[in-house]
Write an enzyme that holds these catalytic residues in place. Structure first.
Site, PDB file in Angstrom:
ATOM      1  N   LEU A   1       1.061  -0.981  -0.151  1.00 48.75           N
ATOM      2  CA  LEU A   1       0.012  -0.036  -0.125  1.00 48.75           C
ATOM      3  C   LEU A   1       1.099   1.154  -0.361  1.00 48.75           C
ATOM      4  O   LEU A   1       0.221   2.336  -0.739  1.00 48.75           O
ATOM      5  CB  LEU A   1      -0.785  -0.049   0.931  1.00 48.75           C
ATOM      6  CG  LEU A   1      -1.989  -0.515   1.120  1.00 48.75           C
ATOM      7  CD1 LEU A   1      -1.899  -2.496   1.244  1.00 48.75           C
ATOM      8  CD2 LEU A   1      -3.379  -1.090   2.079  1.00 48.75           C
TER       9      LEU A   1
ATOM     10  N   LYS B   1      14.516  -6.749   6.081  1.00 54.12           N
ATOM     11  CA  LYS B   1      14.647  -6.088   7.410  1.00 54.12           C
ATOM     12  C   LYS B   1      15.523  -6.217   7.811  1.00 54.12           C
ATOM     13  O   LYS B   1      16.607  -5.402   8.411  1.00 54.12           O
ATOM     14  CB  LYS B   1      13.317  -5.757   7.483  1.00 54.12           C
ATOM     15  CG  LYS B   1      12.223  -4.993   6.966  1.00 54.12           C
ATOM     16  CD  LYS B   1      11.139  -4.987   8.159  1.00 54.12           C
ATOM     17  CE  LYS B   1      10.391  -4.117   7.804  1.00 54.12           C
ATOM     18  NZ  LYS B   1       8.529  -4.042   8.549  1.00 54.12           N
TER      19      LYS B   1
ATOM     20  N   ASP C   1       9.115   1.377  12.660  1.00 53.14           N
ATOM     21  CA  ASP C   1       7.330   1.085  13.046  1.00 53.14           C
ATOM     22  C   ASP C   1       7.198   0.590  14.156  1.00 53.14           C
ATOM     23  O   ASP C   1       6.070   1.329  14.161  1.00 53.14           O
ATOM     24  CB  ASP C   1       8.426  -0.777  12.076  1.00 53.14           C
ATOM     25  CG  ASP C   1       8.086  -1.816  10.779  1.00 53.14           C
ATOM     26  OD1 ASP C   1       6.851  -0.806  10.380  1.00 53.14           O
ATOM     27  OD2 ASP C   1       8.977  -2.289  10.352  1.00 53.14           O
TER      28      ASP C   1
ATOM     29  N   ALA D   1       5.883 -12.301  19.261  1.00 54.34           N
ATOM     30  CA  ALA D   1       7.702 -12.233  19.587  1.00 54.34           C
ATOM     31  C   ALA D   1       7.982 -12.796  18.745  1.00 54.34           C
ATOM     32  O   ALA D   1       9.634 -12.312  18.663  1.00 54.34           O
ATOM     33  CB  ALA D   1       8.120 -13.363  20.831  1.00 54.34           C
ATOM     34  N   GLY D   2       7.932 -11.597  17.314  1.00 58.43           N
ATOM     35  CA  GLY D   2       8.117 -11.960  15.996  1.00 58.43           C
ATOM     36  C   GLY D   2       8.780 -10.459  15.569  1.00 58.43           C
ATOM     37  O   GLY D   2       9.055  -9.345  16.896  1.00 58.43           O
TER      38      GLY D   2
ATOM     39  N   ARG E   1       2.857 -17.716  21.290  1.00 60.83           N
ATOM     40  CA  ARG E   1       2.744 -18.957  21.008  1.00 60.83           C
ATOM     41  C   ARG E   1       3.542 -20.255  21.898  1.00 60.83           C
ATOM     42  O   ARG E   1       2.996 -20.966  22.319  1.00 60.83           O
ATOM     43  CB  ARG E   1       2.126 -19.180  19.958  1.00 60.83           C
ATOM     44  CG  ARG E   1       1.572 -20.357  19.329  1.00 60.83           C
ATOM     45  CD  ARG E   1       1.476 -20.256  17.357  1.00 60.83           C
ATOM     46  NE  ARG E   1       2.284 -20.176  16.937  1.00 60.83           N
ATOM     47  CZ  ARG E   1       2.093 -19.884  14.995  1.00 60.83           C
ATOM     48  NH1 ARG E   1       1.121 -20.543  14.667  1.00 60.83           N
ATOM     49  NH2 ARG E   1       3.503 -20.051  15.090  1.00 60.83           N
ATOM     50  N   THR E   2       4.711 -19.606  21.222  1.00 64.85           N
ATOM     51  CA  THR E   2       6.277 -20.586  21.648  1.00 64.85           C
ATOM     52  C   THR E   2       6.876 -19.615  22.433  1.00 64.85           C
ATOM     53  O   THR E   2       7.496 -18.310  23.121  1.00 64.85           O
ATOM     54  CB  THR E   2       7.089 -20.489  20.618  1.00 64.85           C
ATOM     55  OG1 THR E   2       6.253 -20.481  18.781  1.00 64.85           O
ATOM     56  CG2 THR E   2       8.121 -21.346  20.752  1.00 64.85           C
TER      57      THR E   2
ATOM     58  N   GLY F   1      -4.332  -2.036  12.261  1.00 65.12           N
ATOM     59  CA  GLY F   1      -3.358  -1.533  12.100  1.00 65.12           C
ATOM     60  C   GLY F   1      -2.608  -1.091  10.593  1.00 65.12           C
ATOM     61  O   GLY F   1      -1.474  -0.340  10.782  1.00 65.12           O
TER      62      GLY F   1
HETATM   63  P1  NAP Z   1       7.145 -13.124  12.229  1.00 66.20           P
HETATM   64  O1  NAP Z   1       8.086 -12.348  12.628  1.00 66.20           O
HETATM   65  O2  NAP Z   1       7.521 -13.565  11.779  1.00 66.20           O
HETATM   66  O3  NAP Z   1       6.459 -13.024  13.694  1.00 66.20           O
HETATM   67  C1  NAP Z   1       5.382 -13.826  14.089  1.00 66.20           C
HETATM   68  C2  NAP Z   1       4.991 -13.945  15.382  1.00 66.20           C
HETATM   69  O4  NAP Z   1       3.217 -14.069  15.475  1.00 66.20           O
HETATM   70  C3  NAP Z   1       5.343 -14.699  16.103  1.00 66.20           C
HETATM   71  O5  NAP Z   1       5.190 -14.657  17.726  1.00 66.20           O
HETATM   72  C4  NAP Z   1       4.684 -16.090  15.674  1.00 66.20           C
HETATM   73  O6  NAP Z   1       4.270 -17.536  17.507  1.00 66.20           O
HETATM   74  C5  NAP Z   1       3.269 -15.640  16.091  1.00 66.20           C
HETATM   75  N1  NAP Z   1       2.369 -16.202  15.325  1.00 66.20           N
HETATM   76  C6  NAP Z   1       2.047 -16.720  13.807  1.00 66.20           C
HETATM   77  N2  NAP Z   1       0.845 -16.985  13.682  1.00 66.20           N
HETATM   78  C7  NAP Z   1       0.203 -17.363  14.753  1.00 66.20           C
HETATM   79  C8  NAP Z   1      -0.921 -17.912  15.160  1.00 66.20           C
HETATM   80  N3  NAP Z   1      -1.739 -18.213  14.178  1.00 66.20           N
HETATM   81  N4  NAP Z   1      -1.817 -17.482  16.254  1.00 66.20           N
HETATM   82  C9  NAP Z   1      -0.550 -17.100  17.084  1.00 66.20           C
HETATM   83  N5  NAP Z   1       0.205 -16.411  17.224  1.00 66.20           N
HETATM   84  C10 NAP Z   1       0.736 -16.621  15.597  1.00 66.20           C
HETATM   85  O7  NAP Z   1       5.982 -11.871  11.903  1.00 66.20           O
HETATM   86  P2  NAP Z   1       5.891  -9.915  11.768  1.00 66.20           P
HETATM   87  O8  NAP Z   1       7.377  -9.197  11.011  1.00 66.20           O
HETATM   88  O9  NAP Z   1       6.384 -10.107  13.420  1.00 66.20           O
HETATM   89  O10 NAP Z   1       4.490 -10.392  11.895  1.00 66.20           O
HETATM   90  C11 NAP Z   1       3.044  -9.831  12.212  1.00 66.20           C
HETATM   91  C12 NAP Z   1       2.248  -9.295  11.619  1.00 66.20           C
HETATM   92  O11 NAP Z   1       2.506  -8.115  12.145  1.00 66.20           O
HETATM   93  C13 NAP Z   1       1.142  -9.669  10.379  1.00 66.20           C
HETATM   94  O12 NAP Z   1       0.150  -9.909  10.815  1.00 66.20           O
HETATM   95  C14 NAP Z   1       1.600  -8.269   9.515  1.00 66.20           C
HETATM   96  O13 NAP Z   1       1.429  -8.195   8.758  1.00 66.20           O
HETATM   97  C15 NAP Z   1       1.545  -7.258  11.048  1.00 66.20           C
HETATM   98  N6  NAP Z   1       2.402  -5.877  10.888  1.00 66.20           N
HETATM   99  C16 NAP Z   1       1.620  -4.924  10.487  1.00 66.20           C
HETATM  100  C17 NAP Z   1       2.327  -3.999  10.061  1.00 66.20           C
HETATM  101  C18 NAP Z   1       1.499  -2.526   9.657  1.00 66.20           C
HETATM  102  O14 NAP Z   1       2.525  -1.566  10.175  1.00 66.20           O
HETATM  103  N7  NAP Z   1       0.446  -2.895  10.764  1.00 66.20           N
HETATM  104  C19 NAP Z   1       3.648  -3.726  10.266  1.00 66.20           C
HETATM  105  C20 NAP Z   1       4.362  -4.914  10.467  1.00 66.20           C
HETATM  106  C21 NAP Z   1       3.893  -5.836  11.090  1.00 66.20           C
HETATM  107  P3  NAP Z   1       6.036 -18.397  16.905  1.00 66.20           P
HETATM  108  O15 NAP Z   1       7.376 -17.747  17.624  1.00 66.20           O
HETATM  109  O16 NAP Z   1       5.086 -19.188  17.966  1.00 66.20           O
HETATM  110  O17 NAP Z   1       6.070 -18.947  16.126  1.00 66.20           O
END
Ligand code: NAP
Length: 280
Positions: free
Chosen positions: A20, A70, A106, A130-131, A154-155, A247
């Protein structure tokens, strides 16, 4: 009109087709009649180093960095802002005076979105996940405010890893654990931030983390997922009478901060927000 004087801002990602950011930034440049253009580039991971050198060689003024680059891009940047270095991820690069410098907007974006709705100081904040997004938000949150922070994942081991990283780098203390603590802890919380992709398209039907009956109406609920705009968690929070933050606001404000870094000017925030809603 694009001419030889037009300044180019890029986006490095893979994929970039659904981003976007081009709509948001080009709307702002057009509205302000600034001679800039924002162009997405699909950069394969194996070409990231060449892409950073290419941007420099082509006199591109700056760029956003998104998944999956990133973290790795830090290896190719001569300068990195201290907060981005702590987070360990860069989403914005400015090229000026022969130097490419990395920033992370971010976390600031997420915090601005919350500040707009509620004061943050001395509040109890629960972060789910915690990602990468959790890291950016929690580092920025603890760098900016005194808060009582609880990170649930979750983990759980990953939540504990992030906790010790935050504690050692920021000389602070916080709590961490698994999702089983959520229903109890939410009773005394002020702000809940979901940083996981649960409920994100095409998984709109994922079970929300909490049902309306478990969400106290005083809690401000922020879901970083913006597709769909109304996630299951946001719907349950609205049913409970809680204040919600989409978001899309974090996306907007990370863009606002990046725009300021590239141009040194305040952007037209309303125009950027409208472009995001129109695009969705
Ligand atoms: P990431 O580094 O892959 O981390 C994902 C995290 O979510 C991990 O802690 C994972 O847990 C957990 N997780 C994944 N699937 C899950 C589920 N079904 N139920 C519960 N926990 C789950 O991803 P990220 O870069 O942090 O991004 C995460 C989200 O933030 C995405 O949806 C992204 O679109 C959003 N985001 C939004 C913005 C914005 O501008 N609004 C900016 C950045 C990111 P485990 O450790 O157990 O695998």
């Amino acid at each position: 009109m694009i001419t030889g004087k037009t300044k180019i801002i890029g986006l490095f990602g893979n994929p970039v087709g659904h981003s976007l950011s081009p709509a948001m930034h080009n709307a702002a440049f057009n509205y302000e009649k600034m001679d800039y253009v924002y162009v997405p580039f699909n950069v394969k991971p194996e070409y990231l180093k060449e892409a950073t050198q290419g941007a420099f060689a082509l006199n591109i003024r700056g760029y956003n960095v998104t998944i999956p680059h990133k973290t790795r891009i830090i290896d190719y940047l001569p300068e990195v802002d201290p907060t981005a270095a702590l987070i360990g991820a860069v989403n914005t690069v400015k090229i000026q005076d022969g130097v490419s410098k990395g920033y992370n907007t971010d976390g600031i974006g997420a915090i601005k979105a919350i500040e707009e709705i509620t004061p943050i100081s001395n509040k109890k904040v629960i972060i789910l996940g915690a990602g990468g997004a959790s890291r950016a938000v929690s580092f920025q949150l603890l760098s900016s405010y005194e808060v009582e922070l609880l990170i649930l994942n979750r983990t759980p081991e990953k939540a504990f890893e992030l906790k010790s990283d935050l504690e050692s780098n920021l000389k602070t203390t916080l709590s961490a654990g698994g999702f089983e603590l959520l229903v109890k802890e939410i009773e005394s919380a002020d702000i809940l931030i979901n940083t996981t992709p649960r409920g994100m398209h095409p998984h709109e039907d994922d079970e929300p983390f909490l049902k309306a009956r478990d969400i106290p109406s005083h809690v401000v609920v922020n879901d970083l997922v913006y597709n769909p705009l109304e996630t299951g968690l946001i719907k349950e929070a609205s049913k409970a009478g809680a204040t919600t933050i989409s978001g899309l606001k974090m996306l907007l404000y990370q863009g606002v901060e990046a725009f300021k870094i590239w141009t040194g000017q305040e952007p037209p925030v309303d125009i950027m927000e409208k472009a995001l809603y129109d695009f969705l």
